[in-house]
Scaffold this motif. Structure first.
Motif, PDB file in Angstrom:
ATOM      1  N   PHE A 123      14.744  20.241 -49.169  1.00 10.88           N
ATOM      2  CA  PHE A 123      14.794  18.818 -48.856  1.00 10.88           C
ATOM      3  C   PHE A 123      15.566  18.023 -49.896  1.00 10.88           C
ATOM      4  O   PHE A 123      16.404  17.168 -49.567  1.00 10.88           O
ATOM      5  CB  PHE A 123      13.369  18.272 -48.747  1.00 10.88           C
ATOM      6  CG  PHE A 123      13.298  16.776 -48.611  1.00 10.88           C
ATOM      7  CD1 PHE A 123      13.743  16.147 -47.458  1.00 10.88           C
ATOM      8  CD2 PHE A 123      12.798  15.994 -49.643  1.00 10.88           C
ATOM      9  CE1 PHE A 123      13.684  14.768 -47.327  1.00 10.88           C
ATOM     10  CE2 PHE A 123      12.723  14.627 -49.521  1.00 10.88           C
ATOM     11  CZ  PHE A 123      13.172  14.002 -48.373  1.00 10.88           C
ATOM     12  N   LEU A 124      15.332  18.293 -51.176  1.00 10.94           N
ATOM     13  CA  LEU A 124      15.867  17.443 -52.234  1.00 10.94           C
ATOM     14  C   LEU A 124      17.359  17.625 -52.452  1.00 10.94           C
ATOM     15  O   LEU A 124      18.084  16.628 -52.645  1.00 10.94           O
ATOM     16  CB  LEU A 124      15.124  17.717 -53.548  1.00 10.94           C
ATOM     17  CG  LEU A 124      15.592  16.924 -54.777  1.00 10.94           C
ATOM     18  CD1 LEU A 124      15.510  15.433 -54.513  1.00 10.94           C
ATOM     19  CD2 LEU A 124      14.771  17.311 -55.994  1.00 10.94           C
ATOM     20  N   VAL A 125      17.855  18.856 -52.430  1.00 12.11           N
ATOM     21  CA  VAL A 125      19.264  19.086 -52.748  1.00 12.11           C
ATOM     22  C   VAL A 125      20.200  18.356 -51.782  1.00 12.11           C
ATOM     23  O   VAL A 125      21.033  17.555 -52.212  1.00 12.11           O
ATOM     24  CB  VAL A 125      19.574  20.596 -52.807  1.00 12.11           C
ATOM     25  CG1 VAL A 125      21.067  20.834 -52.965  1.00 12.11           C
ATOM     26  CG2 VAL A 125      18.803  21.248 -53.953  1.00 12.11           C
ATOM     27  N   PRO A 126      20.081  18.561 -50.465  1.00 10.39           N
ATOM     28  CA  PRO A 126      20.946  17.771 -49.577  1.00 10.39           C
ATOM     29  C   PRO A 126      20.572  16.291 -49.546  1.00 10.39           C
ATOM     30  O   PRO A 126      21.430  15.415 -49.367  1.00 10.39           O
ATOM     31  CB  PRO A 126      20.752  18.419 -48.207  1.00 10.39           C
ATOM     32  CG  PRO A 126      19.458  19.136 -48.287  1.00 10.39           C
ATOM     33  CD  PRO A 126      19.280  19.534 -49.702  1.00 10.39           C
ATOM     34  N   GLY A 127      19.273  15.974 -49.734  1.00 13.74           N
ATOM     35  CA  GLY A 127      18.845  14.578 -49.722  1.00 13.74           C
ATOM     36  C   GLY A 127      19.486  13.769 -50.822  1.00 13.74           C
ATOM     37  O   GLY A 127      19.766  12.572 -50.648  1.00 13.74           O
ATOM     38  N   ALA A 128      19.706  14.387 -51.980  1.00 11.28           N
ATOM     39  CA  ALA A 128      20.347  13.683 -53.086  1.00 11.28           C
ATOM     40  C   ALA A 128      21.763  13.259 -52.741  1.00 11.28           C
ATOM     41  O   ALA A 128      22.272  12.263 -53.286  1.00 11.28           O
ATOM     42  CB  ALA A 128      20.358  14.585 -54.322  1.00 11.28           C
ATOM     43  N   PHE A 129      22.423  13.978 -51.834  1.00  8.05           N
ATOM     44  CA  PHE A 129      23.778  13.610 -51.399  1.00  8.05           C
ATOM     45  C   PHE A 129      23.751  12.604 -50.251  1.00  8.05           C
ATOM     46  O   PHE A 129      24.667  11.793 -50.102  1.00  8.05           O
ATOM     47  CB  PHE A 129      24.551  14.859 -50.973  1.00  8.05           C
ATOM     48  CG  PHE A 129      24.863  15.802 -52.100  1.00  8.05           C
ATOM     49  CD1 PHE A 129      25.943  15.572 -52.938  1.00  8.05           C
ATOM     50  CD2 PHE A 129      24.064  16.910 -52.344  1.00  8.05           C
ATOM     51  CE1 PHE A 129      26.240  16.431 -53.995  1.00  8.05           C
ATOM     52  CE2 PHE A 129      24.339  17.776 -53.384  1.00  8.05           C
ATOM     53  CZ  PHE A 129      25.430  17.542 -54.219  1.00  8.05           C
ATOM     54  N   LEU A 130      22.691  12.642 -49.433  1.00  4.46           N
ATOM     55  CA  LEU A 130      22.597  11.739 -48.292  1.00  4.46           C
ATOM     56  C   LEU A 130      22.239  10.317 -48.697  1.00  4.46           C
ATOM     57  O   LEU A 130      22.684   9.345 -48.085  1.00  4.46           O
ATOM     58  CB  LEU A 130      21.548  12.251 -47.298  1.00  4.46           C
ATOM     59  CG  LEU A 130      21.904  13.459 -46.443  1.00  4.46           C
ATOM     60  CD1 LEU A 130      20.708  13.866 -45.590  1.00  4.46           C
ATOM     61  CD2 LEU A 130      23.094  13.153 -45.550  1.00  4.46           C
ATOM     62  N   VAL A 131      21.405  10.186 -49.745  1.00  7.78           N
ATOM     63  CA  VAL A 131      20.848   8.889 -50.127  1.00  7.78           C
ATOM     64  C   VAL A 131      21.456   8.439 -51.453  1.00  7.78           C
ATOM     65  O   VAL A 131      21.456   9.200 -52.430  1.00  7.78           O
ATOM     66  CB  VAL A 131      19.312   8.968 -50.248  1.00  7.78           C
ATOM     67  CG1 VAL A 131      18.744   7.627 -50.692  1.00  7.78           C
ATOM     68  CG2 VAL A 131      18.697   9.395 -48.920  1.00  7.78           C
ATOM     69  N   SER A 132      21.943   7.232 -51.491  1.00  5.98           N
ATOM     70  CA  SER A 132      22.502   6.682 -52.723  1.00  5.98           C
ATOM     71  C   SER A 132      21.413   5.960 -53.501  1.00  5.98           C
ATOM     72  O   SER A 132      20.383   5.563 -52.952  1.00  5.98           O
ATOM     73  CB  SER A 132      23.648   5.713 -52.402  1.00  5.98           C
ATOM     74  OG  SER A 132      23.173   4.638 -51.608  1.00  5.98           O
ATOM     75  N   GLY A 133      21.652   5.789 -54.798  1.00  6.78           N
ATOM     76  CA  GLY A 133      20.715   5.044 -55.634  1.00  6.78           C
ATOM     77  C   GLY A 133      19.711   5.900 -56.367  1.00  6.78           C
ATOM     78  O   GLY A 133      18.864   5.364 -57.092  1.00  6.78           O
ATOM     79  N   LEU A 134      19.758   7.222 -56.201  1.00  4.55           N
ATOM     80  CA  LEU A 134      18.824   8.105 -56.904  1.00  4.55           C
ATOM     81  C   LEU A 134      19.344   8.428 -58.305  1.00  4.55           C
ATOM     82  O   LEU A 134      20.550   8.499 -58.533  1.00  4.55           O
ATOM     83  CB  LEU A 134      18.618   9.405 -56.124  1.00  4.55           C
ATOM     84  CG  LEU A 134      18.017   9.281 -54.717  1.00  4.55           C
ATOM     85  CD1 LEU A 134      17.938  10.663 -54.072  1.00  4.55           C
ATOM     86  CD2 LEU A 134      16.632   8.640 -54.765  1.00  4.55           C
TER      87      LEU A 134
END
Length: 282
Positions: A123-134
């Protein structure tokens, strides 16, 4: 070598074997991937939804909360696995081995925790690319993720073992899902808890799901995001305190409850549950 040490080492090896088997089995791989991918889809659609003009997207606020929620859901996984092993006689065989229950519990802790790390990575690896501001480029951020996750698992997994000892059949596990979903709904996973009534916020803070989500948000979001939290603070001391309290309760209760449950296990009780299960299937 001390018999207890031998049992614990055997339990660790058993847990690693179970984890390897789950990562090489098609059905188990589907289980590992389904929930993280579903949450990725939810996060994708929330990535551009702003939260009350704060400049942060709901997706950015939700992603760390979902990580915390999944860690808390390991409690359910632990409970379900223990109940299933109770039904098929695995626990009875462990009981017959010197220090077998200790080894069994360690093995389950290792396999469930390892599987959770795999799920969170999906979940986290692709999510870090999908969502900005992390905030994902900081060593401090990842250290915070590590201690929140470790403490959260210490809080959740022993409680899962306790719940698995209470439910005598996998079918009865359905009674556990609705309360867990209710707790998740009020814990600010998909939306900041400050948007809920004050009395709901107090209820949410009793359970570890909220604190796991808060800890993950403190690790992966910039400090300015704390403005939407209770007290406009990440409250690390409170996070450590509540999760530690739950961990102590679980670690005290789990061995005692498991021993009590194991004493009541017998070949006849396993056979009776198996017969009831076959009648339901028939």
């Amino acid at each position: 070598m001390n018999p207890t040490t031998t049992a614990l080492r055997a339990g660790g090896q058993r847990g690693l074997i179970e984890l390897r088997q789950s990562l090489t089995n098609g059905a188990d791989l589907w289980d590992h991937a389904f929930w993280p991918v579903l949450m990725l889809v939810v996060t994708f659609f929330l990535r551009d939804v702003s939260f009350e003009g704060t400049g942060f997207s709901v997706g950015a606020l939700a992603l760390p909360g979902i990580l915390g929620m999944n860690a808390a859901m390991a409690m359910v996984t632990m409970s379900q696995l223990l109940t299933a092993d109770r039904e098929d006689g695995t626990l009875l065989r462990a009981k017959a081995t010197p220090n077998g229950m200790s080894g069994y519990l360690v093995g389950k802790l290792v396999s469930v925790a390892g599987g959770l790390v795999v799920d969170l990575s999906i979940f986290l690896v692709p999510g870090a690319f999908l969502v900005s501001g992390l905030v994902t480029g900081s060593v401090e951020a990842w250290l915070t993720v590590a201690w929140v996750l470790a403490l959260g698992l210490l809080a959740a997994l022993p409680l899962g073992a306790v719940l698995g000892s209470v439910f005598s059949s996998a079918r009865a596990q359905g009674l556990l899902i609705l309360p867990i979903l209710a707790v998740i709904a009020i814990s600010g996973v998909f939306y900041p808890v400050t948007a809920l009534p004050v009395w709901v916020q107090w209820v949410a803070q009793v359970f570890p799901v909220y604190w796991l989500g808060l800890g993950m948000r403190s690790a992966l979001l910039p400090d300015a995001a704390a403005a939407v939290e209770i007290g406009q603070s990440w409250r690390h001391l409170e996070t450590v305190g509540v999760l530690t309290a739950w961990a102590v309760v679980g670690l005290v209760l789990a061995p005692a409850v498991l021993r009590r449950m194991a004493r009541r296990e017998s070949g006849s009780s396993v056979a009776e549950r198996r017969e009831r299960s076959l009648r339901r299937v028939g």
